[in-house]
Design a protein around this motif. Structure first.
Motif, short mmCIF file in Angstrom:
data_model
loop_
_atom_site.label_atom_id
_atom_site.label_comp_id
_atom_site.label_asym_id
_atom_site.label_seq_id
_atom_site.Cartn_x
_atom_site.Cartn_y
_atom_site.Cartn_z
N ASP A 34 0.83 -1.21 0.00
CA ASP A 34 0.00 0.00 0.00
C ASP A 34 0.87 1.26 0.00
O ASP A 34 0.57 2.23 -0.69
N LEU A 35 1.95 1.23 0.77
CA LEU A 35 2.88 2.36 0.85
C LEU A 35 3.47 2.67 -0.53
O LEU A 35 3.47 3.82 -0.97
N VAL A 36 3.95 1.63 -1.22
CA VAL A 36 4.55 1.81 -2.55
C VAL A 36 3.49 2.30 -3.54
O VAL A 36 3.75 3.20 -4.35
N LYS A 37 2.28 1.73 -3.48
CA LYS A 37 1.18 2.16 -4.37
C LYS A 37 0.88 3.65 -4.18
O LYS A 37 0.76 4.39 -5.16
N LYS A 46 9.52 9.74 -9.29
CA LYS A 46 10.50 9.13 -8.39
C LYS A 46 10.25 7.62 -8.26
O LYS A 46 11.19 6.82 -8.25
N TYR A 47 8.99 7.24 -8.11
CA TYR A 47 8.63 5.83 -7.92
C TYR A 47 7.97 5.34 -9.21
O TYR A 47 6.78 5.49 -9.41
N LYS A 48 8.79 4.74 -10.08
CA LYS A 48 8.33 4.48 -11.45
C LYS A 48 7.48 3.22 -11.60
O LYS A 48 6.68 3.11 -12.50
N SER A 49 7.71 2.24 -10.73
CA SER A 49 6.95 0.99 -10.82
C SER A 49 6.93 0.35 -9.44
O SER A 49 7.56 0.86 -8.51
N ILE A 50 6.24 -0.75 -9.35
CA ILE A 50 6.15 -1.45 -8.06
C ILE A 50 7.53 -1.85 -7.54
O ILE A 50 7.87 -1.59 -6.40
N PHE A 51 8.33 -2.49 -8.40
CA PHE A 51 9.64 -3.00 -7.97
C PHE A 51 10.61 -1.85 -7.70
O PHE A 51 11.36 -1.87 -6.74
N ASN A 52 10.56 -0.84 -8.57
CA ASN A 52 11.38 0.35 -8.36
C ASN A 52 10.98 1.05 -7.07
O ASN A 52 11.84 1.51 -6.30
N GLY A 53 9.68 1.11 -6.81
CA GLY A 53 9.17 1.76 -5.59
C GLY A 53 9.68 1.08 -4.33
O GLY A 53 10.09 1.75 -3.37
N ALA A 264 -0.45 -2.68 -9.17
CA ALA A 264 -0.18 -2.91 -7.74
C ALA A 264 -1.49 -3.04 -6.98
O ALA A 264 -1.63 -3.88 -6.09
N ARG A 265 -2.47 -2.22 -7.36
CA ARG A 265 -3.75 -2.25 -6.64
C ARG A 265 -4.54 -3.53 -6.93
O ARG A 265 -5.20 -4.06 -6.05
N ILE A 266 -4.45 -4.04 -8.17
CA ILE A 266 -5.14 -5.30 -8.49
C ILE A 266 -4.58 -6.45 -7.67
O ILE A 266 -5.32 -7.24 -7.09
N ILE A 267 -3.24 -6.52 -7.59
CA ILE A 267 -2.61 -7.57 -6.76
C ILE A 267 -3.04 -7.39 -5.30
O ILE A 267 -3.45 -8.34 -4.63
N MET A 268 -2.96 -6.15 -4.84
CA MET A 268 -3.26 -5.86 -3.44
C MET A 268 -4.72 -6.14 -3.10
O MET A 268 -5.04 -6.83 -2.15
N ILE A 269 -5.64 -5.59 -3.92
CA ILE A 269 -7.06 -5.68 -3.60
C ILE A 269 -7.62 -7.08 -3.86
O ILE A 269 -8.48 -7.57 -3.13
N GLY A 270 -7.10 -7.75 -4.91
CA GLY A 270 -7.53 -9.14 -5.15
C GLY A 270 -7.20 -10.03 -3.97
O GLY A 270 -8.06 -10.75 -3.44
N THR A 271 -5.94 -9.96 -3.53
CA THR A 271 -5.49 -10.75 -2.37
C THR A 271 -6.25 -10.34 -1.12
O THR A 271 -6.72 -11.19 -0.35
N LEU A 272 -6.35 -9.04 -0.93
CA LEU A 272 -7.01 -8.48 0.26
C LEU A 272 -8.46 -8.93 0.37
O LEU A 272 -8.91 -9.41 1.42
N THR A 273 -9.21 -8.81 -0.74
CA THR A 273 -10.63 -9.14 -0.72
C THR A 273 -10.83 -10.64 -0.49
O THR A 273 -11.72 -11.04 0.29
N ALA A 274 -10.01 -11.46 -1.15
CA ALA A 274 -10.11 -12.91 -0.96
C ALA A 274 -9.83 -13.28 0.50
O ALA A 274 -10.58 -14.07 1.11
N LEU A 275 -8.77 -12.71 1.07
CA LEU A 275 -8.43 -13.01 2.46
C LEU A 275 -9.50 -12.50 3.43
O LEU A 275 -9.82 -13.17 4.41
N GLN A 276 -10.04 -11.32 3.15
CA GLN A 276 -11.07 -10.77 4.03
C GLN A 276 -12.29 -11.67 4.08
O GLN A 276 -12.81 -11.97 5.16
N TRP A 277 -12.76 -12.09 2.91
CA TRP A 277 -13.92 -12.99 2.90
C TRP A 277 -13.60 -14.32 3.57
O TRP A 277 -14.43 -14.88 4.30
N PHE A 278 -12.40 -14.84 3.34
CA PHE A 278 -11.99 -16.11 3.95
C PHE A 278 -11.96 -16.00 5.47
O PHE A 278 -12.49 -16.86 6.18
#
Length: 309
Positions: A34-37, A46-53, A264-278
């Protein structure tokens, strides 16, 4: 078999507890991403991509720098989870009773959308102060390193408005997100049991049911991320700057700007939403709460439509 009646005070209270656990823990666990996003959104040069961030953040602040903003994240999203999941159950039953059994089935998608939107309205009011503090800590170098430093500084500069100026963009981001999260999840669960799972839900073990919950949660999460991302970009920039309005930020970012950090948000929110429901469903299983199966057409409606012998 159940520890309480469906729709009882204890049921709603334990659903709220499930919301606290599911939202508080998952959002806190994903603070580094979330911080990098957020940094990609407010400073893409300055922060060009997820990995660079990640590499720039670790180089400048060390590994501990990736945990910046964990305290407001944990408190804010715990409060949001309490309202989001607890009130969703309240409004789903309330609106369902208002519609009646037949209409509640026929209009079930609209019912999920209305109940989740109503719940999120209150959830965002609970979240806004901590979200504002989190974004300041994560995106303004040298402003504050902890929640204890950020809160008095923000209050001293802008008063109580500092904590609630982002509530309207939060509604813009979170209400569509939550409507998608709940309606898409409910209908995906229904579709999985109907077309994918080879046996009825009643014959599935609790473990198998939780796997269905996780898969449906991830599918819902991908759609959630796309729907809510433009408003998320506005919230990040708005909480970083003083004196800007949501419409000014939106115009300045433009169409391309609001989609920065989407992967970054798709990875984050997909994982987040799946874990929250679980986690939420696991809490229901642990406390032996009623978990009604996917809705079926009422017998009275079948007769009206001539579907019964």
């Amino acid at each position: 078999e159940y520890s309480c009646a469906y729709g009882s005070g204890r049921f709603f209270m334990l659903c709220g507890l499930g919301g606290i656990i599911s939202c508080g823990t998952t959002h806190t666990a994903l603070v580094p991403l979330d911080l990098v996003k957020c940094r990609i959104q407010v400073d893409p040069q300055k922060y060009k991509s997820i990995f660079n961030g990640f590499s720039v953040t670790v180089k400048e602040d060390g590994v501990r720098g990736l945990a910046k903003g964990w305290a407001p994240t944990f408190i804010g999203y715990s409060m949001q989870g309490l309202c989001k999941f607890g009130f969703y159950e309240v409004f789903k039953i309330l609106y369902g009773n208002m519609l009646g059994e037949e209409n509640a089935y026929l209009w079930r998608t609209s019912l999920y959308l209305a109940a989740s939107a109503s719940a999120e309205f209150f959830a965002d009011i609970a979240l806004a102060p901590m979200e504002a503090a989190k974004v300041r800590i994560q995106t303004q170098p040298g402003y504050a390193n902890t929640l204890r430093q950020a809160v008095p500084k923000m209050f001293g500069e802008e008063g109580i408005w500092a904590f609630y100026k982002g509530v309207a963009p939060l509604w813009m981001r979170q209400i569509p997100y939550t409507m998608m999260k709940f309606a898409c999840f409910e209908r995906t669960v229904e579709a999985l049991y109907k077309y994918v799972v080879p046996k009825p839900r009643s014959e599935c073990s609790k473990g198998e049911q939780l796997v269905v919950t996780f898969v449906a949660g991830y599918i819902a999460g991908v759609f959630c991320a796309i729907v809510s991302h433009p408003a998320d970009s506005v919230v990040s920039v708005l909480n970083k700057e003083k004196g800007s309005s949501a419409s000014q930020v939106l115009m300045r970012l433009g169409f391309k700007g609001v989609w920065k950090g989407l992967f970054a948000r798709i990875i984050m929110i997909g994982t987040l939403t799946a874990l929250q429901w679980f986690i939420y469903d696991s809490v229901k299983v642990y406390f032996r709460l009623p978990r009604p199966p996917p809705p079926e057409m009422p017998e009275s409606l079948k007769k009206k439509l001539g579907l019964t012998q």
